[in-house]
Design a protein around this motif. Structure first.
Motif, PDB file in Angstrom:
ATOM      1  N   THR A 265      -1.028   8.630   7.536  1.00 30.67           N
ATOM      2  CA  THR A 265       0.170   8.386   7.838  1.00 30.67           C
ATOM      3  C   THR A 265       0.840   7.424   6.885  1.00 30.67           C
ATOM      4  OG1 THR A 265      -0.566   6.719   9.363  1.00 30.67           O
ATOM      5  CG2 THR A 265      -0.094   8.937  10.237  1.00 30.67           C
ATOM      6  N   MET A 266      -0.141   6.788   5.981  1.00 31.21           N
ATOM      7  CA  MET A 266       0.170   5.978   5.106  1.00 31.21           C
ATOM      8  C   MET A 266      -0.501   6.022   3.734  1.00 31.21           C
ATOM      9  SD  MET A 266       0.743   1.752   5.245  1.00 31.21           S
ATOM     10  CE  MET A 266       1.502   1.999   6.907  1.00 31.21           C
ATOM     11  N   ILE A 267      -0.256   6.178   2.636  1.00 32.00           N
ATOM     12  CA  ILE A 267      -0.952   6.128   1.294  1.00 32.00           C
ATOM     13  C   ILE A 267      -0.303   4.985   0.496  1.00 32.00           C
ATOM     14  CG2 ILE A 267      -1.718   8.445   1.424  1.00 32.00           C
ATOM     15  CD1 ILE A 267       0.176   9.142  -0.557  1.00 32.00           C
ATOM     16  N   THR A 268      -1.222   4.248  -0.322  1.00 27.84           N
ATOM     17  CA  THR A 268      -0.666   3.021  -1.144  1.00 27.84           C
ATOM     18  C   THR A 268      -1.037   3.519  -2.825  1.00 27.84           C
ATOM     19  OG1 THR A 268      -2.698   1.757  -1.231  1.00 27.84           O
ATOM     20  CG2 THR A 268      -0.986   1.574   0.741  1.00 27.84           C
ATOM     21  N   ASN A 269      -0.275   2.869  -3.496  1.00 30.51           N
ATOM     22  CA  ASN A 269      -0.784   2.877  -4.867  1.00 30.51           C
ATOM     23  C   ASN A 269      -2.083   2.582  -5.454  1.00 30.51           C
ATOM     24  OD1 ASN A 269       0.193   0.413  -4.484  1.00 30.51           O
ATOM     25  ND2 ASN A 269       0.747   0.065  -6.535  1.00 30.51           N
ATOM     26  N   LYS A 270      -2.605   1.680  -4.521  1.00 30.62           N
ATOM     27  CA  LYS A 270      -3.975   0.877  -4.782  1.00 30.62           C
ATOM     28  C   LYS A 270      -4.891   1.822  -4.387  1.00 30.62           C
ATOM     29  CE  LYS A 270      -3.091  -3.965  -4.853  1.00 30.62           C
ATOM     30  NZ  LYS A 270      -3.506  -5.174  -4.221  1.00 30.62           N
TER      31      LYS A 270
END
Length: 494
Positions: A265-270
């Motif tokens: 439900t959430m992905i980040t650049n890190k």
């Protein structure tokens, strides 16, 4: 229709200009006339014409002086100077004042038509530009944000107040089209400064918070959106105002990963700053073995490995589908070599199945169901005198970590234990338990060197519940202890 004025102290010239051509036909309307510069100046203020024809020499306020005053007052009309004298000095003065043209009396009809056609085109273009500029000047702050973030134009002055502000940004995407008003009513949260729509993607700008708090707020929003298949993309950094358009592009790259990270439900650049991976060369061989021997839990593990491979390499939907069609086809081709009853699905059949999936995870579920069905129809233990040992070797290569011995193998492959032992020794040159130890030791060396696993982990991984027993076996096979072997090879790799 452009407005035109005629200013000349000679009535015949004024009326001649009015009647010499059909002004309306060429897109003009004669809105007024004047017989001197002072009257002309007042009427220009009142009527705001687009084009003014003015005599260069008139009693009182001359045409040149009138043009100067109109320019000084900031009126935007275009001037065409008329003169009965072919005087270069007047022409120079007219050009310096920025008039559009210089016509001699009597005016030639063809020359006049050509001139007003050019002026009409020029005025139309300028009016369009002025209209756009007026629209830009009256733009709302929301519109200014959208243009600044998405179209990367120079920022509007209404955004100057945010020049020194630090932002945190995220976006949210959906599998199916979303009703915008419904979404807007569910994203309101603390520290949410602004949201900007771009098609079906909503960009969220936060201020006055930190990344951890922002994540918590996004998770709260996500719980309200559970009825809609969605995903948040987040940059885990504070961003100066000037860098926002550039960082929006980074969010767009994360949005392209929606398909392969459809279970998140959430992905980040890190999360994405990871090394690319390759699929092991023996992946298809191993999958075929677990299908043949009906090891369905192991099949799931291999498909998870495939999922991570696509994720780590940031593959997008089109490439994933194309590759998975080929991989699945290769699996069936490999199976059909040993099992004539296996038919290879056509590319069309595979593509139809895979294209109905919205995410990689849905796609892999479809593939797994297909392979499980095939597995239930095969008997990998069925063999003939010519391929028995080959089948057993394949089984050991795949399931070396299980509690195996010759008795277990004989029962699996429906052979007499004593007969199978002799047959195995004759064909391979090794007793079965020696061969099994050899396979396990080779796997152990791989795990120690390539995977850098701890000794006790390797012992369990290759099927030895007793660490001391594994230690003795390994030292006898390699000549050194597992720890020393790992140390030596670590030095060699430096």
């Amino acid at each position: 229709m452009l407005k035109v004025m005629l200013i000349d102290d000679e009535p015949l010239i004024r009326e001649g200009l009015r009647s010499i051509i059909d002004w309306q036909y060429y897109g003009y309307q004669v809105v007024g006339t004047a017989n001197n510069g002072r009257v002309g100046l007042e009427k220009i203020k009142e009527l705001r014409p687009d084009v003014v024809f003015v005599d260069i020499r008139m009693p009182g306020l001359s045409g040149i002086e009138m043009v100067k005053q109109v320019k000084e007052k900031g009126y935007s009309c275009k001037f065409v100077v008329l003169s009965g004298y072919s005087n270069f000095t007047y022409a120079q003065e007219s050009i310096r004042l920025g008039v559009e043209s210089y016509l001699l009396k009597p005016v030639d009809e063809d020359e006049l038509v050509s001139l007003i056609q050019d002026l009409h085109e020029k005025c139309t273009e300028e009016n369009l530009l002025y209209s756009q500029l007026d629209q830009y000047e009256t733009m709302t702050e929301n519109e200014a944000w959208k243009i600044y973030l998405e179209e990367r134009r120079k920022k509007h002055y209404v955004l100057d107040q945010y020049t020194n502000t630090m932002f945190q940004i995220a976006s949210v995407t959906f599998v199916e089209p979303i009703e915008k008003r419904w979404l807007e009513s569910n994203v309101a949260t603390e520290h949410l400064f602004k949201y900007v729509w771009s098609n079906q993607v909503l960009y969220l700008l936060f201020t006055g918070t930190d990344i951890a708090a922002m994540k918590r707020q996004l998770q709260s929003i996500s719980r309200l959106l559970t009825s809609k298949q969605h995903q948040f993309q987040l940059l885990e950094e504070d961003i100066p105002f000037e860098q926002l358009p550039e960082k929006i592009n980074e969010l767009k790259q994360l949005q392209k990963l929606y398909f392969v990270y459809g279970n998140e439900t959430m992905i980040t650049n890190k999360q994405q700053r990871i090394e690319r991976q390759i699929l092991p060369d023996d992946w298809i061989t191993n999958v075929c073995r677990v299908i043949e021997f009906d090891e369905q839990d192991k099949l799931h593990t291999y498909l998870e490995e495939l999922e991570h491979y696509y994720q780590k390499n940031h593959y997008q939907r089109e490439r994933v589908v194309t590759e998975l069609v080929e991989l699945t086809k290769d699996i069936y081709l490999a199976l059909s070599k040993n099992h004539q009853e296996v038919s290879v699905p056509s590319v069309e059949q595979m593509t139809d199945m895979l294209l109905n999936s919205h995410t990689l995870q849905e796609l892999l579920v479809s593939v797994e169901q297909q392979l499980r069905q095939t597995s239930s129809e095969l008997n990998g233990f069925a063999c003939n005198p010519e391929n028995t040992i080959e089948k057993i070797i394949e089984f050991v290569e795949q399931f070396y970590y299980k509690d195996l011995n010759l008795k277990v193998i004989a029962e699996l492959f429906n052979y007499n234990r004593s007969y199978l032992g002799k047959k195995f020794k004759k064909q391979t040159g090794d007793y079965f338990h020696h061969y099994l130890d050899k396979v396990r030791m080779e796997k152990a060396q791989y795990f120690l060197i390539e995977k850098k696993m701890k000794v006790y982990e390797v012992s369990e991984k290759v099927g030895y519940a007793n660490n001391d027993y594994f230690y003795k076996k390994f030292k006898k096979y390699a000549g050194v202890s597992p720890k020393e072997f790992q140390k030596q090879n670590r030095i060699e790799h430096v």
